[in-house]
Design a protein around this motif. Structure first.
Motif, PDB file in Angstrom:
ATOM      1  N   THR A   1      11.794   3.089   6.645  1.00 10.73           N
ATOM      2  CA  THR A   1      12.723   2.414   7.534  1.00 10.73           C
ATOM      3  C   THR A   1      12.277   2.662   8.973  1.00 10.73           C
ATOM      4  OG1 THR A   1      14.173   4.342   7.606  1.00 10.73           O
ATOM      5  CG2 THR A   1      14.645   2.678   5.917  1.00 10.73           C
ATOM      6  N   ILE A   2      12.971   2.038   9.914  1.00  5.08           N
ATOM      7  CA  ILE A   2      12.698   2.301  11.330  1.00  5.08           C
ATOM      8  C   ILE A   2      13.611   3.431  11.788  1.00  5.08           C
ATOM      9  CG2 ILE A   2      12.753   1.378  13.672  1.00  5.08           C
ATOM     10  CD1 ILE A   2      12.189  -1.371  12.505  1.00  5.08           C
TER      11      ILE A   2
ATOM     12  N   PHE B   1       3.779   3.822  13.106  1.00  2.00           N
ATOM     13  CA  PHE B   1       4.703   2.791  13.567  1.00  2.00           C
ATOM     14  C   PHE B   1       4.134   1.408  13.286  1.00  2.00           C
ATOM     15  CE2 PHE B   1       1.885   3.895  17.041  1.00  2.00           C
ATOM     16  CZ  PHE B   1       1.562   2.687  17.651  1.00  2.00           C
ATOM     17  N   ALA B   2       5.012   0.420  13.382  1.00  5.55           N
ATOM     18  CA  ALA B   2       4.626  -0.982  13.282  1.00  5.55           C
ATOM     19  C   ALA B   2       4.992  -1.658  14.598  1.00  5.55           C
ATOM     20  CB  ALA B   2       5.347  -1.648  12.115  1.00  5.55           C
ATOM     21  N   TYR B   3       4.105  -2.531  15.083  1.00  4.40           N
ATOM     22  CA  TYR B   3       4.304  -3.204  16.372  1.00  4.40           C
ATOM     23  C   TYR B   3       4.177  -4.704  16.141  1.00  4.40           C
ATOM     24  CZ  TYR B   3       3.761  -4.206  21.389  1.00  4.40           C
ATOM     25  OH  TYR B   3       3.920  -4.681  22.678  1.00  4.40           O
ATOM     26  N   LEU B   4       5.268  -5.418  16.342  1.00  6.73           N
ATOM     27  CA  LEU B   4       5.293  -6.871  16.170  1.00  6.73           C
ATOM     28  C   LEU B   4       4.829  -7.535  17.460  1.00  6.73           C
ATOM     29  CD1 LEU B   4       6.219  -9.344  14.396  1.00  6.73           C
ATOM     30  CD2 LEU B   4       8.397  -9.178  15.614  1.00  6.73           C
ATOM     31  N   PHE B   5       3.743  -8.336  17.378  1.00  6.62           N
ATOM     32  CA  PHE B   5       3.257  -8.993  18.591  1.00  6.62           C
ATOM     33  C   PHE B   5       3.266 -10.519  18.510  1.00  6.62           C
ATOM     34  CE2 PHE B   5      -0.506  -7.888  16.104  1.00  6.62           C
ATOM     35  CZ  PHE B   5      -1.351  -8.977  16.207  1.00  6.62           C
TER      36      PHE B   5
ATOM     37  N   ALA C   1       9.936 -10.578  12.164  1.00 10.02           N
ATOM     38  CA  ALA C   1       9.696  -9.843  10.922  1.00 10.02           C
ATOM     39  C   ALA C   1      10.766  -8.793  10.693  1.00 10.02           C
ATOM     40  CB  ALA C   1       8.320  -9.183  10.949  1.00 10.02           C
ATOM     41  N   GLN C   2      10.835  -8.357   9.445  1.00 10.43           N
ATOM     42  CA  GLN C   2      11.645  -7.207   9.070  1.00 10.43           C
ATOM     43  C   GLN C   2      10.744  -6.142   8.474  1.00 10.43           C
ATOM     44  OE1 GLN C   2      14.790  -9.244   6.593  1.00 10.43           O
ATOM     45  NE2 GLN C   2      16.109  -7.895   7.820  1.00 10.43           N
ATOM     46  N   LEU C   3      11.114  -4.877   8.700  1.00 10.25           N
ATOM     47  CA  LEU C   3      10.484  -3.741   8.055  1.00 10.25           C
ATOM     48  C   LEU C   3      11.549  -3.125   7.166  1.00 10.25           C
ATOM     49  CD1 LEU C   3       8.134  -1.132   9.712  1.00 10.25           C
ATOM     50  CD2 LEU C   3       9.745  -0.515   7.915  1.00 10.25           C
ATOM     51  N   GLY C   4      11.388  -3.264   5.856  1.00 13.05           N
ATOM     52  CA  GLY C   4      12.464  -2.896   4.950  1.00 13.05           C
ATOM     53  C   GLY C   4      13.652  -3.783   5.216  1.00 13.05           C
ATOM     54  N   GLU C   5      14.807  -3.174   5.468  1.00 17.34           N
ATOM     55  CA  GLU C   5      16.020  -3.937   5.789  1.00 17.34           C
ATOM     56  C   GLU C   5      16.247  -4.035   7.291  1.00 17.34           C
ATOM     57  OE1 GLU C   5      17.756  -5.477   3.413  1.00 17.34           O
ATOM     58  OE2 GLU C   5      16.248  -4.686   2.020  1.00 17.34           O
ATOM     59  N   ASP C   6      15.332  -3.468   8.082  1.00 12.00           N
ATOM     60  CA  ASP C   6      15.507  -3.428   9.538  1.00 12.00           C
ATOM     61  C   ASP C   6      14.736  -4.550  10.222  1.00 12.00           C
ATOM     62  OD1 ASP C   6      16.947  -1.024   9.258  1.00 12.00           O
ATOM     63  OD2 ASP C   6      15.096   0.155   9.308  1.00 12.00           O
ATOM     64  N   THR C   7      15.343  -5.135  11.239  1.00 13.20           N
ATOM     65  CA  THR C   7      14.646  -6.130  12.044  1.00 13.20           C
ATOM     66  C   THR C   7      13.642  -5.441  12.955  1.00 13.20           C
ATOM     67  OG1 THR C   7      16.535  -7.638  12.048  1.00 13.20           O
ATOM     68  CG2 THR C   7      14.922  -7.924  13.802  1.00 13.20           C
ATOM     69  N   LEU C   8      12.419  -5.943  12.950  1.00 12.36           N
ATOM     70  CA  LEU C   8      11.397  -5.438  13.843  1.00 12.36           C
ATOM     71  C   LEU C   8      11.330  -6.386  15.027  1.00 12.36           C
ATOM     72  CD1 LEU C   8       9.186  -3.258  14.147  1.00 12.36           C
ATOM     73  CD2 LEU C   8       7.605  -4.811  13.000  1.00 12.36           C
ATOM     74  N   ASN C   9      11.687  -5.899  16.202  1.00  7.54           N
ATOM     75  CA  ASN C   9      11.767  -6.752  17.381  1.00  7.54           C
ATOM     76  C   ASN C   9      10.398  -6.979  18.008  1.00  7.54           C
ATOM     77  OD1 ASN C   9      14.640  -6.961  17.252  1.00  7.54           O
ATOM     78  ND2 ASN C   9      14.795  -4.923  18.173  1.00  7.54           N
ATOM     79  N   LEU C  10      10.243  -8.127  18.651  1.00  3.64           N
ATOM     80  CA  LEU C  10       8.982  -8.485  19.292  1.00  3.64           C
ATOM     81  C   LEU C  10       8.630  -7.473  20.388  1.00  3.64           C
ATOM     82  CD1 LEU C  10       6.801 -10.743  19.262  1.00  3.64           C
ATOM     83  CD2 LEU C  10       8.124 -11.863  21.075  1.00  3.64           C
ATOM     84  N   HIS C  11       7.389  -7.060  20.433  1.00  3.42           N
ATOM     85  CA  HIS C  11       6.879  -6.082  21.403  1.00  3.42           C
ATOM     86  C   HIS C  11       7.723  -4.799  21.395  1.00  3.42           C
ATOM     87  CE1 HIS C  11       3.703  -8.594  22.845  1.00  3.42           C
ATOM     88  NE2 HIS C  11       4.534  -9.578  23.049  1.00  3.42           N
TER      89      HIS C  11
ATOM     90  N   ALA D   1       7.633  -0.914  19.237  1.00  3.75           N
ATOM     91  CA  ALA D   1       7.050  -0.001  18.260  1.00  3.75           C
ATOM     92  C   ALA D   1       8.186   0.565  17.411  1.00  3.75           C
ATOM     93  CB  ALA D   1       6.286   1.119  18.956  1.00  3.75           C
ATOM     94  N   GLY D   2       8.196   0.230  16.143  1.00  3.33           N
ATOM     95  CA  GLY D   2       9.195   0.751  15.220  1.00  3.33           C
ATOM     96  C   GLY D   2       8.627   1.953  14.496  1.00  3.33           C
ATOM     97  N   GLU D   3       9.072   3.167  14.891  1.00  2.22           N
ATOM     98  CA  GLU D   3       8.554   4.389  14.260  1.00  2.22           C
ATOM     99  C   GLU D   3       8.990   4.438  12.804  1.00  2.22           C
ATOM    100  OE1 GLU D   3       8.357   9.230  14.885  1.00  2.22           O
ATOM    101  OE2 GLU D   3       9.662   8.022  16.180  1.00  2.22           O
ATOM    102  N   LEU D   4       8.062   4.782  11.927  1.00  4.90           N
ATOM    103  CA  LEU D   4       8.317   4.774  10.499  1.00  4.90           C
ATOM    104  C   LEU D   4       9.072   6.022  10.060  1.00  4.90           C
ATOM    105  CD1 LEU D   4       4.784   3.592   9.331  1.00  4.90           C
ATOM    106  CD2 LEU D   4       6.834   2.176   9.647  1.00  4.90           C
TER     107      LEU D   4
END
Length: 282
Positions: free
Chosen positions: A5-6, A203-207, A211-221, A223-226
């Motif tokens: 998750t984030i 982390f994942a970085y949406l550029f 997108a979603q990471l698991g059930e969490d929204t990954l926001n543009l620009h 870094a979603g720490e894992l």
């Protein structure tokens, strides 16, 4: 499998570096916004030459690794080791500064889009004073993969992934912390899962896209720490997504940083500064 998750979000903020290059900085905005062992992530993108033309003139580093990943445009690298090359679209350079390196990165274009990432990865105390080394790979040397079920396109720069029943490795080798560096492009609404050992932080970085990471929204620009787990599950929005995924073994050591020097103690920082001033950094 337990999905990551984030656990923390680091939104990229406008910043400038080098001789005035305009960029977005997420990881590393402040000491509290590092993700061990990742010290910094900058995303630069502009088709206005005023935002990038001054580049990154000659400057020193000690105690960590720097990675430049070009999505679009061209950048010329020179360093004190004698390395010189033009990094083009899709290319990667991975420089282990170790005890010291002096290098420059200057745009090799007067107009057009320049877009990419600059990443700093810490070194453990036992490796901070190793000799500097440099690796560079053109776009065609990067391991390019496609998952048959989702249509996901992967560019595997460092580390290894299991895909379609086979094990693949990126071209970067001989570096610290067993890093994984992946550029993932997902078609519209595609879902993609990637095993990731639970001892890896990252982390994942949406550029691009949504997108979603698991059930969490990954926001543009951002870094979603894992969080904890052993799998990353990504889901693209209706226009697809482009995501940079980074993971590595954390170091869990104290950090002392002064600009381009990253050591463990203030005394080591003082030594790095003195070495640079005295011409004995490298």
């Amino acid at each position: 499998m337990t999905d990551r998750t984030i656990k923390r979000r680091i939104t990229a903020r406008p910043s400038r570096d080098g001789a005035g290059v305009s960029l977005l900085r997420s990881v590393g905005q402040s000491p509290g916004q590092r993700i061990d062992p990742f010290l910094m992530l900058d995303c630069f993108f502009s088709d206005n030459p005023d935002d990038y033309i001054a580049g990154f003139p000659a400057h020193p580093h000690r105690g960590f690794e720097t990675v430049t990943y070009m999505l679009d445009g061209q950048m010329r690298h020179r360093d004190h080791l004698g390395n010189e090359a033009v990094l083009g679209s899709g290319g990667v350079q991975w420089m282990t500064a170790g005890r010291g390196v002096i290098h420059e990165e200057m745009p090799e274009q007067q107009e057009g889009l320049m877009r990419g990432f600059q990443l700093w990865i810490n070194l453990p105390a036992a490796e901070k004073m190793i000799p500097a080394k440099y690796q560079e790979f053109a776009a065609e040397q990067i391991t390019s993969l496609e998952e048959t079920d989702s249509g996901a396109q992967l560019k595997l720069i460092a580390g290894e992934v299991q895909l379609n029943g086979q094990l693949y490795r990126g071209p970067v080798s001989g570096v610290s912390r067993a890093p994984l560096m992946l550029d993932i492009r997902l078609p519209a609404n595609a879902a993609f899962s990637l095993p990731l050992a639970d001892d890896r932080a990252g982390f994942a970085y949406l550029f691009e896209g949504a997108a979603q990471l698991g059930e969490d929204t990954l926001n543009l620009h951002e870094a979603g720490e894992l969080g904890a787990g052993n799998r990353i599950k990504l889901q693209a929005g209706p226009n697809g997504a482009a995501i940079l995924v980074l993971a590595a073994q954390p170091i869990k050591e104290p950090i002392a940083q002064y600009g381009p020097f990253v050591m463990n103690t203030p005394e080591e920082i003082d030594q790095a500064i003195n070495d640079y001033r005295n011409g004995t950094l490298v």
